[in-house]
Scaffold this active site. Structure first.
Site, PDB file in Angstrom:
ATOM      1  CB  SER A 238      -9.405   7.803   1.497  1.00 23.96           C
ATOM      2  OG  SER A 238      -9.742   8.773   0.542  1.00 23.96           O
ATOM      3  CG  ASP A 467      -6.273  14.641   3.508  1.00 19.95           C
ATOM      4  OD1 ASP A 467      -6.529  14.650   2.290  1.00 19.95           O
ATOM      5  OD2 ASP A 467      -6.227  13.590   4.169  1.00 19.95           O
ATOM      6  CG  HIS A 495      -5.501  11.275   1.072  1.00 17.73           C
ATOM      7  ND1 HIS A 495      -6.525  11.764   1.843  1.00 17.73           N
ATOM      8  CD2 HIS A 495      -6.013  10.212   0.402  1.00 17.73           C
ATOM      9  CE1 HIS A 495      -7.604  11.032   1.642  1.00 17.73           C
ATOM     10  NE2 HIS A 495      -7.324  10.079   0.793  1.00 17.73           N
TER      11      HIS A 495
END
Length: 526
Positions: A238, A467, A495
């Site tokens: 991320s 995602d 994710h």
């Protein structure tokens, strides 16, 4: 925007991003002195410039320091403190102390060095992630050959954390209506953002100017030297992909094996990042809707096309009359808390069942407790009303990394049609949530920029096609920017991809980490 750390890997409640910091979550840019651009001020034309290879003499004491390891209360892990300059342009103006943890390679097999991990955020504790997941949950073969290492970035968790509001103030902040219906509610939202920003400025004034991603990446290079590694090996998820890519851009000759999972596109301005992410959450929600109506107990209808309308109607009812939750502090489930709870579950498809149950209780029994649990997990609020500094650090990093998406309520109103088109369910709230950096007490030092990292060893960029928080197109864009990138595509939901159940993804990344073999061009997994 709302990136945030990867919720993984607990498979139970999700811990993610905050709605109020949501928009600002979007990651960010670069700090002053690290970007070069042409005469044209277009954001996409700026490029992160590498730093000189030679270490400046003023930084030599930092690069030459030895870490003193000690036990830190978790069996098998050691902790140490790393010193870095508060301001890299003025190394003599004070230090910041950074918390570091490691778990030594277990064997068998020869040690390959240190593997630094970061779960994202910005604001997620890398040490917490290491001790709770990576240090025990990463593949045994990887843990056997690498010392697993984490550093909480400056301003985060154990590393001189940014402070802003107390627990009661945060409770009020998280309940703030982020879909204002009139001028009074708009003023209330702006006041909440201002109070949050003023609290950060009052309690962390000196640190706020020096929590940029560029500075955190430079800290990682100091840590690399202190660990005795010639090159950096790193897995970032991320926001951690932006941190890792920034490191590669600044120190391309020191790149070892870098995995950037759930990639962020550093070339986009804040508003575009927020809009893309809004569309990403809509994509994830549609997957949830299709799954929900296949279940016999979907509380939002029997047709996938009706799920969004019914959820929006529920949010409107919660806005008018917040639901009881049985909370010890008397909190009721407002529209903002309900929305945060739903968004939290979008990060990991394993949370969809929990979300269905929470929505069933809320819609059919007027019980908001399940959605409040999801929302609290997202904000990292414990049962005693205490919050970690996740949301504070998240805003601090994002607001210094990029110019704000909007400069005031009028700008948000003009953008609402685009956001609501991107997501009829979440668009309005995510647009207004993108306003908070407009009132930040510290001016941004970064700007959107490309990262090329010319001369770096092969870097693996991982993108998941559905995602919600880091849309797949961002992984495609970053892989095109990085001169040595290989894109690994995961066709699925959720994710990030590594360690989430795909044997294809895991074996591909393991081969890269253990043998230095990057995936073949165009590699796709499902």
């Amino acid at each position: 925007m709302h990136i945030r750390r990867s919720p993984r890997r607990s498979r139970t409640g999700v811990t993610l991003l905050s709605l109020a910091a949501l928009a600002t979550l979007l990651l960010s840019g670069c700090s002053s002195g690290g970007v070069t651009s042409s005469a044209t001020p277009a954001a996409a034309e700026a490029t992160l410039a590498p730093l000189p290879r030679a270490t400046p003499s003023a930084l030599a004491p930092y690069y030459g320091q030895k870490l003193s390891w000690r036990g830190c209360g978790v069996p098998g892990f050691e902790c140490a403190t790393l010193k870095a300059p508060l301001d890299y342009d003025r190394p003599g103006a004070g230090d910041v102390r950074l918390a570091v943890a490691r778990k030594k390679a277990t064997g068998p097999g020869g040690r390959l060095g240190s593997l630094l991990v970061n779960p994202g955020g910005p604001g997620g504790s890398a040490i917490g992630y290491l001790q709770q997941y990576a240090g025990v949950g990463y593949p045994a073969g990887v843990r056997a050959r690498y010392d697993m290492v984490a550093v909480d970035p400056r301003g985060v968790a154990r590393s001189e954390p940014v402070k802003c509001l107390d627990g009661r103030e945060m409770d009020a902040y998280t309940r703030t209506d982020v879909t204002p219906d009139d001028q009074r509610e708009t003023v209330g939202l702006v006041d909440a953002y201002k109070k949050f920003a003023e609290g950060c400025g009052a309690q962390s004034a000196k640190l706020l100017r020096h929590v940029s991603t560029v500075e955190a990446a430079r800290d990682m290079d100091v840590l690399r030297a202190a660990l005795g590694d010639r090159r950096l090996t790193y897995v970032g998820a991320s926001y951690g992909t932006f941190l890792g890519a920034t490191y590669a851009g600044l120190f391309p000759d020191r790149v070892g094996r870098l995995v950037l999972d759930g990639a962020v596109d550093p070339a986009l301005p804040a508003r575009r990042l927020n809009l893309d992410q809004t569309a990403g959450f809509e994509t994830a929600f549609r997957s949830f809707a299709k799954d929900c109506v296949r279940q016999p107990d979907c509380p939002l209808g029997t047709k996938a096309g009706d799920v969004g309308k019914n959820l929006k109607a529920f949010f409107d009812k919660a806005d008018a009359r917040p639901l009881p939750t049985g909370d010890a502090d008397g909190r009721r489930l407002t529209e903002s808390l309900a929305t945060t709870g739903v968004i939290a579950a979008m990060y990991d498809e394993s949370a969809w069942e929990q979300l269905r149950e929470a929505l069933t209780a809320a819609i059919k029994e007027n019980d908001g407790s399940g959605l409040l649990v999801l929302s609290d997990s997202y904000y990292e609020r414990d049962a005693k009303g205490r919050y970690t500094n996740l949301m504070f650090a998240n805003a601090a990093v994002n607001c210094v990394d990029l110019p704000p998406a909007f400069d005031g309520p009028d700008a948000v109103r003009r953008a609402l049609p685009a956001f609501e088109k991107a997501s009829p369910v979440f668009g309005e709230g995510l647009a207004w949530a993108s306003l908070n950096c407009a009132y930040w007490p510290v001016a941004p030092t970064g700007e959107p920029h490309r990262i090329e990292a010319k001369g770096a060893a092969p870097i693996v960029v991982v993108g998941t096609t559905r995602d919600p928080a880091t849309p797949y197109r961002w992984a495609q864009s970053l892989s095109r920017q990085l001169s040595s990138a290989r894109l690994l595509t995961y066709q699925g939901d959720g994710h990030t991809a590594y360690g989430r159940g795909s044997a294809c993804v895991d074996s591909t990344i393991n081969a890269y980490l253990l043998r230095g073999a990057p995936p073949a061009a165009g590699k796709r997994c499902s």
